[in-house]
Design a protein around this motif. Sequence first.
Motif, PDB file in Angstrom:
ATOM      1  N   PHE A 144       0.877  -1.174   0.000  1.00  0.00           N
ATOM      2  CA  PHE A 144       0.000   0.000   0.000  1.00  0.00           C
ATOM      3  C   PHE A 144       0.913   1.222   0.000  1.00  0.00           C
ATOM      4  N   PRO A 147       0.035   8.453   0.088  1.00  0.00           N
ATOM      5  CA  PRO A 147       0.374   9.643  -0.693  1.00  0.00           C
ATOM      6  C   PRO A 147       1.190  10.631   0.122  1.00  0.00           C
ATOM      7  N   GLU A 170      -4.191  -3.980  -8.980  1.00  0.00           N
ATOM      8  CA  GLU A 170      -3.935  -2.693  -8.343  1.00  0.00           C
ATOM      9  C   GLU A 170      -5.273  -2.056  -8.044  1.00  0.00           C
ATOM     10  N   ARG A 171      -5.234  -1.091  -7.104  1.00  0.00           N
ATOM     11  CA  ARG A 171      -6.483  -0.400  -6.772  1.00  0.00           C
ATOM     12  C   ARG A 171      -6.156   0.956  -6.163  1.00  0.00           C
ATOM     13  N   ARG A 172      -6.946   1.965  -6.490  1.00  0.00           N
ATOM     14  CA  ARG A 172      -6.758   3.269  -5.850  1.00  0.00           C
ATOM     15  C   ARG A 172      -7.920   3.533  -4.908  1.00  0.00           C
ATOM     16  N   PHE A 173      -7.615   4.221  -3.824  1.00  0.00           N
ATOM     17  CA  PHE A 173      -8.609   4.515  -2.793  1.00  0.00           C
ATOM     18  C   PHE A 173      -8.833   6.032  -2.725  1.00  0.00           C
ATOM     19  N   GLY A 176      -6.238   8.489  -1.553  1.00  0.00           N
ATOM     20  CA  GLY A 176      -5.017   8.663  -2.342  1.00  0.00           C
ATOM     21  C   GLY A 176      -4.049   7.506  -2.159  1.00  0.00           C
ATOM     22  N   MET A 177      -4.403   6.580  -1.271  1.00  0.00           N
ATOM     23  CA  MET A 177      -3.562   5.398  -1.111  1.00  0.00           C
ATOM     24  C   MET A 177      -3.765   4.484  -2.325  1.00  0.00           C
ATOM     25  N   VAL A 178      -2.689   3.790  -2.707  1.00  0.00           N
ATOM     26  CA  VAL A 178      -2.754   2.872  -3.849  1.00  0.00           C
ATOM     27  C   VAL A 178      -2.295   1.498  -3.392  1.00  0.00           C
ATOM     28  N   TYR A 179      -3.000   0.479  -3.821  1.00  0.00           N
ATOM     29  CA  TYR A 179      -2.645  -0.910  -3.511  1.00  0.00           C
ATOM     30  C   TYR A 179      -2.012  -1.536  -4.740  1.00  0.00           C
TER      31      TYR A 179
END
Length: 188
Positions: A144, A147, A170-173, A176-179
């Motif tokens: 994770f 940002p 992948e995934r964005r939250f 602003g956090m990205v997995y």
Amino acid sequence: MAKLIYSAIASLDGYVADEDGNFDWAAPDEEVHTFINDLDRPLGTYLYGRRMYETMVGWETDHTLADQSPLMRDFAQIWQAANKIVYSGTLEAVSTARTRIEREFDPEAVRRMKALAGRDLIVGGPDLAAQAFKAGLVDECHLFVAPVVVGGGNRSLPDDVCVKLELLDERRFGSGMVYLYYRTRRTR
Ligand SMILES: NC(=O)c1ccc[n+]([C@@H]2O[C@H](COP(=O)([O-])OP(=O)(O)OC[C@H]3O[C@@H](n4cnc5c(N)ncnc54)[C@H](OP(=O)(O)O)[C@@H]3O)[C@@H](O)[C@H]2O)c1
């Protein structure tokens, strides 16, 4: 064979904690926490370095954490249900159930655990995980990226290991956090 997964929440410049040991910026919001709960739910065993264990132990010993919300209670239950192995030369006793101490990190023992386990294993923090990377034991990474750039501190990934990665998802939250979900392919 079960997989060994390295999981971490890191800054964009690759630190799990800044130079003062602060990682407030890594705290998952409700959306990310819900996602993490679902990632962790099927796991069988956490392999922890002593320092990471000490930051997680409250999920069993401090009831105010679980009492914050149904989401936190869910995570506390997931955490308590899993087995924990704590690697430490100094820890005299553990304060949680389903937990044992190992005095050394033995890659062969972890290989045997993976071969026999019915459910996947997860490894953290980075000092212990570096040894698992070096031994070629890490099959997947759940990273994770928060940002934020913190400029230094405790690195999430070791310096002296080369691993090719295949991006599986992948995934964005909203925060602003990205997995980033990778499978590892060791190069040397
Ligand atoms: N970003 C986030 O969301 C987040 C969340 C929680 C924590 N953190 C941060 O994550 C960091 C924790 O990770 P870390 O890399 O500092 O430490 P760690 O890997 O969790 O723990 C290191 C400790 O594990 C033990 N250990 C390591 N290798 C061993 C071996 N081969 N045999 C026996 N024991 C061994 C040693 O304990 P002894 O000293 O007892 O021998 C060592 O001091 C901290 O900076 C913490 O602030 C970040």
